[in-house]
Design a protein around this motif. Structure first.
Motif, PDB file in Angstrom:
ATOM      1  N   LEU A 191       0.856  -1.190   0.000  1.00  0.00           N
ATOM      2  CA  LEU A 191       0.000   0.000   0.000  1.00  0.00           C
ATOM      3  C   LEU A 191       0.885   1.230   0.000  1.00  0.00           C
ATOM      4  CD1 LEU A 191      -2.742   1.495   0.414  1.00  0.00           C
ATOM      5  CD2 LEU A 191      -2.379   1.178   2.887  1.00  0.00           C
ATOM      6  N   HIS A 192       0.551   2.216  -0.830  1.00  0.00           N
ATOM      7  CA  HIS A 192       1.383   3.413  -0.947  1.00  0.00           C
ATOM      8  C   HIS A 192       0.509   4.584  -1.369  1.00  0.00           C
ATOM      9  CE1 HIS A 192       5.046   5.749  -1.746  1.00  0.00           C
ATOM     10  NE2 HIS A 192       5.733   4.751  -1.241  1.00  0.00           N
ATOM     11  N   ILE A 193       0.914   5.785  -0.997  1.00  0.00           N
ATOM     12  CA  ILE A 193       0.248   6.954  -1.568  1.00  0.00           C
ATOM     13  C   ILE A 193       0.598   7.028  -3.053  1.00  0.00           C
ATOM     14  CG2 ILE A 193       0.187   8.234   0.596  1.00  0.00           C
ATOM     15  CD1 ILE A 193       2.558   9.886  -0.441  1.00  0.00           C
ATOM     16  N   GLU A 194      -0.304   7.592  -3.843  1.00  0.00           N
ATOM     17  CA  GLU A 194      -0.086   7.620  -5.295  1.00  0.00           C
ATOM     18  C   GLU A 194       1.144   8.422  -5.677  1.00  0.00           C
ATOM     19  OE1 GLU A 194      -1.953   9.417  -9.403  1.00  0.00           O
ATOM     20  OE2 GLU A 194      -3.144   9.563  -7.578  1.00  0.00           O
ATOM     21  N   GLN A 195       1.422   9.506  -4.958  1.00  0.00           N
ATOM     22  CA  GLN A 195       2.502  10.444  -5.310  1.00  0.00           C
ATOM     23  C   GLN A 195       2.237  11.128  -6.649  1.00  0.00           C
ATOM     24  OE1 GLN A 195       5.701   7.323  -4.511  1.00  0.00           O
ATOM     25  NE2 GLN A 195       6.551   9.051  -3.383  1.00  0.00           N
ATOM     26  N   GLY A 196       1.000  11.168  -7.046  1.00  0.00           N
ATOM     27  CA  GLY A 196       0.591  11.811  -8.285  1.00  0.00           C
ATOM     28  C   GLY A 196      -0.832  12.322  -8.132  1.00  0.00           C
ATOM     29  N   ARG A 201      -7.758  13.917  -8.581  1.00  0.00           N
ATOM     30  CA  ARG A 201      -8.407  14.665  -9.654  1.00  0.00           C
ATOM     31  C   ARG A 201      -9.707  14.003 -10.086  1.00  0.00           C
ATOM     32  NH1 ARG A 201      -4.265  15.394 -14.071  1.00  0.00           N
ATOM     33  NH2 ARG A 201      -4.880  13.282 -14.652  1.00  0.00           N
ATOM     34  N   GLU A 202      -9.724  12.655 -10.066  1.00  0.00           N
ATOM     35  CA  GLU A 202     -10.906  11.917 -10.501  1.00  0.00           C
ATOM     36  C   GLU A 202     -11.837  11.550  -9.354  1.00  0.00           C
ATOM     37  OE1 GLU A 202      -9.821   8.583 -12.906  1.00  0.00           O
ATOM     38  OE2 GLU A 202      -8.767   9.803 -14.393  1.00  0.00           O
ATOM     39  N   GLY A 203     -11.479  11.921  -8.130  1.00  0.00           N
ATOM     40  CA  GLY A 203     -12.327  11.617  -6.987  1.00  0.00           C
ATOM     41  C   GLY A 203     -12.396  10.136  -6.662  1.00  0.00           C
ATOM     42  N   ARG A 204     -11.314   9.387  -6.925  1.00  0.00           N
ATOM     43  CA  ARG A 204     -11.278   7.945  -6.638  1.00  0.00           C
ATOM     44  C   ARG A 204     -10.625   7.695  -5.280  1.00  0.00           C
ATOM     45  NH1 ARG A 204     -12.732   5.101 -11.402  1.00  0.00           N
ATOM     46  NH2 ARG A 204     -13.324   6.697 -12.933  1.00  0.00           N
ATOM     47  N   GLN A 205     -11.154   6.701  -4.579  1.00  0.00           N
ATOM     48  CA  GLN A 205     -10.631   6.394  -3.244  1.00  0.00           C
ATOM     49  C   GLN A 205      -9.465   5.417  -3.272  1.00  0.00           C
ATOM     50  OE1 GLN A 205     -14.830   5.368  -2.297  1.00  0.00           O
ATOM     51  NE2 GLN A 205     -14.381   6.189  -0.267  1.00  0.00           N
ATOM     52  N   VAL A 206      -9.410   4.593  -4.308  1.00  0.00           N
ATOM     53  CA  VAL A 206      -8.421   3.517  -4.355  1.00  0.00           C
ATOM     54  C   VAL A 206      -7.855   3.397  -5.759  1.00  0.00           C
ATOM     55  CG1 VAL A 206      -8.096   1.003  -4.183  1.00  0.00           C
ATOM     56  CG2 VAL A 206      -9.477   2.205  -2.472  1.00  0.00           C
ATOM     57  N   GLY A 207      -6.547   3.217  -5.842  1.00  0.00           N
ATOM     58  CA  GLY A 207      -5.902   2.898  -7.107  1.00  0.00           C
ATOM     59  C   GLY A 207      -5.526   1.427  -7.148  1.00  0.00           C
ATOM     60  N   ILE A 208      -5.963   0.738  -8.189  1.00  0.00           N
ATOM     61  CA  ILE A 208      -5.624  -0.670  -8.406  1.00  0.00           C
ATOM     62  C   ILE A 208      -4.416  -0.671  -9.344  1.00  0.00           C
ATOM     63  CG2 ILE A 208      -6.456  -2.890  -9.281  1.00  0.00           C
ATOM     64  CD1 ILE A 208      -9.349  -1.593  -8.896  1.00  0.00           C
ATOM     65  N   ARG A 346     -16.000  -4.933  -3.300  1.00  0.00           N
ATOM     66  CA  ARG A 346     -16.780  -5.480  -2.186  1.00  0.00           C
ATOM     67  C   ARG A 346     -17.009  -4.425  -1.109  1.00  0.00           C
ATOM     68  NH1 ARG A 346     -13.932  -9.692  -1.936  1.00  0.00           N
ATOM     69  NH2 ARG A 346     -12.506  -9.057  -0.298  1.00  0.00           N
ATOM     70  N   LEU A 347     -16.025  -3.554  -0.917  1.00  0.00           N
ATOM     71  CA  LEU A 347     -16.112  -2.530   0.111  1.00  0.00           C
ATOM     72  C   LEU A 347     -16.850  -1.284  -0.362  1.00  0.00           C
ATOM     73  CD1 LEU A 347     -12.451  -2.976   1.344  1.00  0.00           C
ATOM     74  CD2 LEU A 347     -14.477  -3.409   2.744  1.00  0.00           C
ATOM     75  N   GLY A 348     -17.180  -1.235  -1.654  1.00  0.00           N
ATOM     76  CA  GLY A 348     -17.924  -0.108  -2.185  1.00  0.00           C
ATOM     77  C   GLY A 348     -17.100   1.136  -2.435  1.00  0.00           C
ATOM     78  N   PHE A 349     -15.790   0.990  -2.604  1.00  0.00           N
ATOM     79  CA  PHE A 349     -14.929   2.145  -2.855  1.00  0.00           C
ATOM     80  C   PHE A 349     -14.888   2.461  -4.345  1.00  0.00           C
ATOM     81  CE2 PHE A 349     -12.438   0.637   1.034  1.00  0.00           C
ATOM     82  CZ  PHE A 349     -13.069   1.551   1.874  1.00  0.00           C
ATOM     83  N   SER A 350     -14.838   3.748  -4.673  1.00  0.00           N
ATOM     84  CA  SER A 350     -14.600   4.140  -6.060  1.00  0.00           C
ATOM     85  C   SER A 350     -13.129   3.885  -6.367  1.00  0.00           C
ATOM     86  CB  SER A 350     -14.935   5.618  -6.253  1.00  0.00           C
ATOM     87  OG  SER A 350     -14.165   6.429  -5.388  1.00  0.00           O
ATOM     88  N   ALA A 351     -12.857   3.239  -7.487  1.00  0.00           N
ATOM     89  CA  ALA A 351     -11.492   2.812  -7.784  1.00  0.00           C
ATOM     90  C   ALA A 351     -11.224   2.913  -9.278  1.00  0.00           C
ATOM     91  CB  ALA A 351     -11.266   1.381  -7.300  1.00  0.00           C
ATOM     92  N   ARG A 352      -9.966   2.905  -9.634  1.00  0.00           N
ATOM     93  CA  ARG A 352      -9.571   2.849 -11.038  1.00  0.00           C
ATOM     94  C   ARG A 352      -8.231   2.132 -11.131  1.00  0.00           C
ATOM     95  NH1 ARG A 352      -7.249   7.482 -14.419  1.00  0.00           N
ATOM     96  NH2 ARG A 352      -5.988   5.730 -15.107  1.00  0.00           N
ATOM     97  N   PRO A 370       4.712 -13.189  -6.774  1.00  0.00           N
ATOM     98  CA  PRO A 370       3.502 -12.541  -7.315  1.00  0.00           C
ATOM     99  C   PRO A 370       3.136 -11.306  -6.485  1.00  0.00           C
ATOM    100  CG  PRO A 370       3.200 -14.919  -7.205  1.00  0.00           C
ATOM    101  CD  PRO A 370       4.486 -14.625  -6.490  1.00  0.00           C
ATOM    102  N   THR A 371       2.935 -10.179  -7.158  1.00  0.00           N
ATOM    103  CA  THR A 371       2.871  -8.895  -6.461  1.00  0.00           C
ATOM    104  C   THR A 371       1.715  -8.036  -6.964  1.00  0.00           C
ATOM    105  OG1 THR A 371       5.254  -8.839  -5.953  1.00  0.00           O
ATOM    106  CG2 THR A 371       4.153  -6.706  -6.168  1.00  0.00           C
ATOM    107  N   ALA A 372       1.190  -7.202  -6.057  1.00  0.00           N
ATOM    108  CA  ALA A 372       0.225  -6.168  -6.423  1.00  0.00           C
ATOM    109  C   ALA A 372       0.423  -4.980  -5.502  1.00  0.00           C
ATOM    110  CB  ALA A 372      -1.204  -6.678  -6.331  1.00  0.00           C
ATOM    111  N   MET A 373      -0.043  -3.811  -5.957  1.00  0.00           N
ATOM    112  CA  MET A 373       0.018  -2.604  -5.147  1.00  0.00           C
ATOM    113  C   MET A 373      -1.364  -1.954  -5.054  1.00  0.00           C
ATOM    114  SD  MET A 373       3.561  -0.571  -6.003  1.00  0.00           S
ATOM    115  CE  MET A 373       3.298   0.517  -4.581  1.00  0.00           C
ATOM    116  N   ILE A 374      -1.532  -1.173  -3.995  1.00  0.00           N
ATOM    117  CA  ILE A 374      -2.749  -0.395  -3.750  1.00  0.00           C
ATOM    118  C   ILE A 374      -2.321   1.046  -3.563  1.00  0.00           C
ATOM    119  CG2 ILE A 374      -4.737  -0.082  -2.223  1.00  0.00           C
ATOM    120  CD1 ILE A 374      -3.902  -3.033  -1.168  1.00  0.00           C
ATOM    121  N   PHE A 375      -2.986   1.973  -4.237  1.00  0.00           N
ATOM    122  CA  PHE A 375      -2.702   3.390  -4.059  1.00  0.00           C
ATOM    123  C   PHE A 375      -3.839   4.085  -3.321  1.00  0.00           C
ATOM    124  CE2 PHE A 375       0.316   4.353  -7.891  1.00  0.00           C
ATOM    125  CZ  PHE A 375       1.375   3.818  -7.177  1.00  0.00           C
TER     126      PHE A 375
END
Length: 414
Positions: A191-196, A201-208, A346-352, A370-375
């Motif tokens: 998990l990390h802040i987007e740093q961008g 700007r798009e009002g999204r809560q989560v970055g996939i 599942r949590l109902g967050f706006s994401a992109r 195997p890796t993934a990140m969350i912004f």
């Protein structure tokens, strides 16, 4: 927020983030926790104490990476990893790196609160020297662990005061006895802040995060000739700073030629022997390019050195350019990315979906695991700055997605 009754404690998460931010706090509200410094040691010691209070087993490897393990029901299962870094830039923010580590700690605390025993073990990681601001080599701990750099090379790196990584590790007591190399693991989540600016700007809560940009980094030294500022006419000057300025302009032009996806930066520039009445005879600086497409970075790596050399030689100076590394674009694991996607839904967050513009430890870990990140969003997209800022609810949302993804992976059928 919906979809689960297993909730992390958002207030506890925020309080712990603020407690960590006190370690190395700066007057302007940021942090200065340079890697392997006494301040970093205090942060590490605090983190270790928090982990051990939860019953986690903490081990440290030879490059100082810290791993805090919570056992699972099945000792034969490979661990699920999560984490980030606690070191910062010299004028860094509270959340870059620390969010991922402290959110991982909150996941562990919540598992304890709910008396959940996952099938697979879970390990929380604090990677050494992600920032690269002290020894000039970012992603050091994860890079050594992943086999990208040798331990010997990392140990030999020195800061501006001549202190080596090996000496610094020994000085703060974090040169661990465990080998710094990949071990079998089932997955890694960061998990990390987007740093961008995109999520805000798009009002999204989560970055996939589906992957990370390609990069090429250089160290540059331009050698001219020191001479008296008042007596040396233009025809006799070999001004290393003028030559460097032309290369800096070239970097900017090459970036802008690639549109909004282009990235080109000179973030460090030094006149080793500065004097206001001496024509600079030597300048040292960094150059980096980034782009989502490997082909663009390959083109830059093939053409930039010669373009820069011609500009420098036209001033009568010499350019020594060292390519530090080329990092190819790194896609993340589709199954792990899908767990993040499913958790956000599942949590109902706006994401992109989003590509990471910054380098992260996850980029190197992904070569072995195997890796993934969350912004999470950050205010104005600002990072590597003392004014870096996120909201408590943004931290909570990201941590809840991390919890869901990590637990789902740790409990998947063997």
């Amino acid at each position: 927020m919906s979809g689960t009754n297993q909730r992390i404690d958002g207030k506890r998460l925020w309080d712990s983030l603020m407690a960590m931010a006190e370690i190395g706090a700066t007057p302007k509200g940021g942090v200065k926790r340079l890697t392997l410094s006494d301040v970093d040691k205090k942060g590490r010691d605090t983190f270790k104490g928090w982990c051990e209070a939860l019953g986690l087993t903490v081990r440290v490897d030879a490059i100082g990476n810290m791993f805090a393990r919570r056992e699972g029901r099945d000792p034969k299962r490979l661990p699920v990893l999560m984490g980030s870094h606690l070191d910062s830039q010299p004028t860094g923010g509270k959340f870059d790196g620390a969010l991922g580590v402290i959110a991982g700690l909150e996941v562990m605390r919540t598992l304890n609160d709910l008396n959940i025993v996952t099938e697979a073990p879970i390990e929380l990681v604090n990677w050494t020297d992600e920032e690269g601001s002290r020894f000039g080599h970012s992603l050091m701990g994860s890079g050594v662990w992943a086999g990208v750099y040798t331990l010997e090379k990392a140990y030999g790196l020195k800061d501006v005061d001549g202190v080596s990584v090996s000496e610094a590790l020994e000085s703060i007591g974090y040169k661990g006895e465990h080998p710094a190399r990949p071990f079998p693991a089932d997955a890694y989540f960061e998990l990390h802040i987007e740093q961008g600016p995109i999520l805000e700007r798009e009002g999204r809560q989560v970055g996939i995060v589906t992957g990370a940009q390609a990069q090429v980094w250089y160290d540059a030294v331009i050698t001219g000739r020191e001479s008296h500022a008042g007596t040396t006419p233009p025809s006799m000057r070999r001004d290393a700073l003028v030559a460097a300025a032309r290369v800096v302009t070239l970097v900017d032009e090459l970036m802008r030629a690639r549109g909004e996806d282009g990235r080109g930066t000179v973030g460090f520039l030094q006149i080793p022997q500065p004097s206001r009445n001496v024509v600079p005879g030597e300048v040292r600086f960094s150059v980096e390019f980034r782009h989502p497409e490997d082909a663009e970075i390959r083109t830059l790596a093939a053409t930039f050195p010669e373009q820069a050399r011609k500009l420098v030689e036209a001033t009568g100076c010499r350019l020594d350019l060292t390519e530090l590394f080329v990092i190819p674009a790194q896609p993340f694991d589709p199954a792990c990315v899908d767990l993040v996607r499913q958790a956000a839904q599942r949590l109902g967050f706006s994401a992109r979906e989003i590509i990471s513009g910054a380098g992260h430890d996850a980029v190197y870990v992904a070569r072995s695991v195997p890796t993934a990140m969350i912004f999470t969003p950050c205010k104005d997209g600002l990072s590597h700055n003392e004014a870096e800022s996120i909201l408590p609810e943004e931290a909570e949302a990201g941590c809840q997605v991390l919890f869901e993804a990590v637990v789902a992976r740790a409990n998947r059928p063997a």
